[in-house]
Design an enzyme around this catalytic site. Structure first.
Site, PDB file in Angstrom:
ATOM      1  N   LEU A 242      43.781  58.641  42.018  1.00 38.62           N
ATOM      2  CA  LEU A 242      42.858  59.091  40.975  1.00 38.62           C
ATOM      3  C   LEU A 242      42.520  60.555  41.186  1.00 38.62           C
ATOM      4  O   LEU A 242      42.026  60.941  42.247  1.00 38.62           O
ATOM      5  CB  LEU A 242      41.567  58.259  41.010  1.00 38.62           C
ATOM      6  N   GLY A 251      47.798  70.035  38.311  1.00 39.85           N
ATOM      7  CA  GLY A 251      48.755  69.998  39.415  1.00 39.85           C
ATOM      8  C   GLY A 251      48.274  69.299  40.672  1.00 39.85           C
ATOM      9  O   GLY A 251      49.016  69.222  41.650  1.00 39.85           O
ATOM     10  N   GLU A 275      52.829  50.878  44.136  1.00 42.99           N
ATOM     11  CA  GLU A 275      52.521  49.577  43.554  1.00 42.99           C
ATOM     12  C   GLU A 275      52.237  49.713  42.047  1.00 42.99           C
ATOM     13  O   GLU A 275      51.259  50.317  41.653  1.00 42.99           O
ATOM     14  CB  GLU A 275      51.297  48.979  44.250  1.00 42.99           C
TER      15      GLU A 275
END
Length: 460
Positions: A242, A251, A275
């Site tokens: 996140l 970036g 995942e």
């Protein structure tokens, strides 16, 4: 958490003339996303300011009732501020009136605590004070972390820091970040903050306030799980990543990936996987990995051979369409050298083939045929009517575009015994849509890789 009601009715009015506020016999409710706004703020001056940063959660409705609605309120408005300094939160709740319209009255406090937990403070005054009392929250949390990389420029000073659960304050820090994970990461669940196999990788920027004091802000983070791999190695799996909304598209996500790739190679893990990556993240990841793979001689040689085979004549004149896959030894070399597993390498492989076509227009039809053939084999099976995966379309009113079932059949089994709705897209049409999406994705990645390579040559 503050609550405000509208002004009470005038008790001096006679009962006959008193204004009545009521609901229809059945309360339709209001969706949480339609009455809640969430702001991420870095100072008390930003609270209530017109230019405060408002972000859209992925799914607010999932925290309210079974149908995602709030019941029992008229004129409901909920404004939530989240501090990017300490990650405390405050909710300001206002409404005109409440009444049970047949489905009860939603317990807003309980619902908001389900999201924000102990970070939800009781009063606005207390929340405003956290910007001074918790000014050094991030700095204190990361004090026992390991600095992996430091990137300084004239405009920013960013550090990449690793914190291992059980050996640092990773657990308490992550507990503060969980509300943002729930709100911003689709389908996320909290990690186990007592499991020492979890590791947090943080991007932290140093800032200087008006008094010249240094403090830290969190730009983004990722949570990795370190699995044991027999006999004496480990595997890294990225579970959550996140970048905070104000710092996205600058970036930082790519920088986190570069740090993780460096860790995987320098520590010689078996491989580094992700995942269930979201589409946008997978796009960035593939761009990064293609640039890394370009440096391997074994990959370049394998790509040159595959491109040569593709351009050696029209595929339409051949009895079968080749997959032009890399040799097993090349796949293993990529895993050992760059810690990229086979699944991810094959995502990059078709990009390499496309980049090798010259001119692209001359060989594009054959290239699309190879992609289509590969996807057909992966999804449907190598030969219709034999053992393998089979796809059958079925009528469905729930998510029509997903109206098919997949199963594994034995050789010789009939595979067309289900009546098909002729108005639904055919299997071939669905496959063609997937192929078109994949080809467009390949083109987009190839364009970004080419632009990056060109800029690197120009700057050298």
């Amino acid at each position: 958490m503050g609550q405000k009601k509208g002004p009470p009715a005038d008790d001096t009015l006679e009962p006959k003339k008193r204004r009545r506020v009521g609901f229809s016999s059945v309360d339709a409710g209001v969706e949480a996303k339609d009455c809640i706004q969430i702001f991420l703020v870095s100072s008390k001056e930003e609270v209530d300011a017109a230019n405060s940063f408002c972000f859209d959660p992925v799914d607010l409705n999932s925290f309210f009732e079974e149908d995602g609605k709030i019941y029992g309120y008229k004129g409901l408005k909920i404004t939530i501020w989240v501090s990017s300094i300490s990650f405390d939160a405050y909710a300001d709740i206002s409404f005109e009136s409440t009444a049970d319209g047949g489905k009860g009255i939603t317990d807003l406090k309980s619902a908001l605590e389900k999201i924000f937990g102990e970070t939800l403070v009781a009063s606005k005054e207390e929340f405003l004070q956290t910007f001074s009392t918790q000014r050094n929250f991030i700095r204190s949390m990361i004090s026992d972390g390991e600095v992996l990389q430091h990137k300084a420029s004239s405009t920013s000073d960013v550090e990449a820091i690793r914190m291992v659960v059980g050996k640092s304050a990773a657990g308490p820090l992550y507990s503060r970040l969980v509300p943002l994970v729930f709100l911003l990461v689709d389908g996320a669940s909290a990690i186990d903050v007592l499991d020492p196999c979890w590791e947090l990788y943080l991007l932290v920027e140093k800032k200087t306030d008006e008094q010249g004091d240094i403090y830290n802000i969190l730009l983004g983070f990722t949570a990795l799980y370190r699995f044991y791999h027999y006999p004496d190695s480990s595997r890294l799996r990225l579970s959550q990543i996140l970048v905070l909304p104000p710092y996205q598209h600058k970036g930082y996500g790519r920088y986190i990936l570069e740090v993780l790739n460096h860790v995987a190679v320098s520590e010689d893990v078996y491989d580094f996987t992700v995942e269930e990556p979201l589409d946008y993240f997978q796009h960035v990841r593939t761009c990064v990995d293609v640039l890394r793979l370009q440096k391997l001689d074994s990959v370049r040689n394998a790509v040159n051979l595959a491109v040569s085979n593709l351009t050696r004549g029209k595929l339409s004149k051949k009895t079968s369409i080749p997959r032009l896959m890399p040799a097993a030894r090349v796949i293993e070399d990529v895993r050992k050298s760059l810690k990229i597993n086979k699944k991810q390498f094959l995502q990059c492989w078709e990009v390499f083939i496309y980049l090798g076509l010259d001119p692209v227009s001359k060989y594009m039809e054959d290239f699309v045929s190879i992609v289509s053939n590969r996807m057909k084999e992966d999804i449907i099976g190598k030969e219709s009517g034999t053992g393998g995966k089979q796809v059958i379309e079925v009528p469905s009113e729930y998510i029509p575009e997903m109206s098919f079932v997949m199963f594994k059949s034995n050789a010789g089994e009939a595979t067309s015994t289900v009546q098909v709705d002729e108005n639904k897209p055919t299997q071939a049409e669905q496959l063609q849509e997937l192929v078109d999406e994949r080809v467009n994705e390949i083109k987009s990645i190839a364009e970004k890789v080419s632009q990056h390579s060109t800029s690197m040559v120009a700057s050298s």
